[in-house]
Design an enzyme around this catalytic site. Structure first.
Site, mmCIF file in Angstrom:
data_model
loop_
_atom_site.group_PDB
_atom_site.id
_atom_site.type_symbol
_atom_site.label_atom_id
_atom_site.label_comp_id
_atom_site.label_asym_id
_atom_site.label_seq_id
_atom_site.Cartn_x
_atom_site.Cartn_y
_atom_site.Cartn_z
ATOM 1 C CD GLN A 113 -2.966 -0.938 2.327
ATOM 2 O OE1 GLN A 113 -2.925 -1.814 3.176
ATOM 3 N NE2 GLN A 113 -3.797 0.070 2.395
ATOM 4 N NE ARG A 172 -2.212 -7.966 5.885
ATOM 5 C CZ ARG A 172 -1.600 -6.851 5.523
ATOM 6 N NH1 ARG A 172 -2.110 -6.117 4.524
ATOM 7 N NH2 ARG A 172 -0.502 -6.437 6.135
ATOM 8 C CG HIS A 201 2.697 -2.873 9.598
ATOM 9 N ND1 HIS A 201 2.619 -4.219 9.372
ATOM 10 C CD2 HIS A 201 2.635 -2.277 8.380
ATOM 11 C CE1 HIS A 201 2.540 -4.437 8.065
ATOM 12 N NE2 HIS A 201 2.530 -3.275 7.442
ATOM 13 C CB SER A 207 3.206 -3.829 4.193
ATOM 14 O OG SER A 207 2.006 -3.826 4.937
ATOM 15 C CG LEU A 208 -0.974 -5.856 -0.088
ATOM 16 C CD1 LEU A 208 -1.998 -6.827 0.459
ATOM 17 C CD2 LEU A 208 -1.612 -4.739 -0.878
ATOM 18 C CD GLN A 221 2.704 -8.128 6.945
ATOM 19 O OE1 GLN A 221 1.514 -7.877 7.085
ATOM 20 N NE2 GLN A 221 3.266 -8.335 5.766
#
Length: 314
Positions: A13, A119, A205, A94-95, A254
């Protein structure tokens, strides 16, 4: 072509934009085909959103996540068709970690889309829209950012934390919007060159994501995960895992722990001569150069950049 010292990384993202991959789509049917596959799973037209927005829709986490995963995998499919690469390692920011797991054949594309759609929904529900925020802090050490956030959190009773260690001198913070805004001002006073709000709708996060992580952990038990055929460096611990349950644990943790990207790229670049960013934007390419200027970096965000990369492989 089989090059053993190539690593492939996938953006997450923040790299999304209206009209991304438009030039790819004019040449390669894999782009719209990949988005069509993802759209059938989520139940709405991701390619139309990608092409036309509006930007507020693109930036909604529950939409951004399947959108970016589809974009990452679409570019990877074009790259695979254009050159027979065998990367020795994958990673995703991340993603993007979910795209890395698809590339490593630990997740099917279908299951990965289901996962990131879920998610995104869980993350959006965990913090009401407008109450969370993220910002990129430029020009301070990790320790100063961590300590300043801790002080603001103590003063306000709210959550604000360092959540992405992206490169030396670039740290992303996240938490309650009011605390992030106060931390931005405190960090500027501490000498930050810039404090940039990010186009995301949830504080990824951070500790505010723990309720979402608990629900994601349960959902992960319903998804088949296989041993990766290629190692994947995970954000949570900057390590690779072979066991499906260890991968589920890393994906769960994560969600409410920092992304250790600086450490991950340092590990990857020990064995890589080339690190290829596979997806929209050039964010990870820029971070790679700041972490290790001695490794070649390519961002495949357009047909022109793809052509440059292919030429370099000759």
């Amino acid at each position: 072509m089989n090059v053993a010292n190539i690593a492939v990384v996938f953006p997450g993202q923040g790299s999304q934009s209206t009209g991304m991959l438009a030039d790819y789509a004019q040449t390669w049917p894999q782009i719209e085909q990949t988005f069509a596959e993802a759209s059938a799973i989520v139940g709405y037209d991701l390619w139309a959103i990608c092409c036309h927005g509006p930007v507020e829709k693109i930036n909604r986490t529950e939409i951004t996540q399947p959108l970016m995963l589809a974009a990452d995998i679409a570019v990877m499919r074009v790259m695979e068709q254009q050159c027979m690469l065998t990367p020795f390692v994958f990673a995703g920011h991340s993603l993007g970690e979910y795209a890395a797991l698809v590339a490593a054949q630990a997740l099917t594309f279908e299951n990965a889309i289901k996962l990131v759609a879920k998610r995104g929904q869980l993350m959006q529900q965990a913090v009401p829209e407008g109450e969370g925020a993220m910002a990129a802090i430029i020009g301070l050490s990790d320790d100063v950012v961590i300590e300043t956030c801790q002080q603001v959190a103590e003063d306000t009773g709210l959550v604000v934390e360092a959540v992405n260690f992206n490169s030396p001198g670039q740290v992303v913070i996240a938490g309650n919007r009011a605390a992030v805004e106060q931390a931005n001002e405190a960090l500027k006073e501490a000498g930050a060159k810039r404090a940039l709000p990010l186009p995301v709708s949830v504080p990824s996060h951070s500790a505010l994501m723990q309720p979402a992580a608990q629900q994601l952990e349960q959902y992960l038990q319903t998804i088949e995960i296989k041993t990766p055929v290629t190692q994947v460096i995970h954000n949570f611990d900057a390590r690779s895992h072979d066991e499906p349950d260890a991968i589920r644990d890393a994906l769960t943790k994560q969600l409410y722990n920092p992304v250790r990207w600086t450490e991950s790229i340092a590990i990857i670049s020990d064995g890589a001569e080339v690190i290829v960013e596979c997806g929209p934007g050039k964010v990870l390419g820029g971070l790679t150069r700041r972490i290790n200027a001695n490794v070649s970096s390519f961002s495949l965000d357009s047909m022109r950049s793809m052509d440059r990369f292919l030429d370099s492989m000759q």
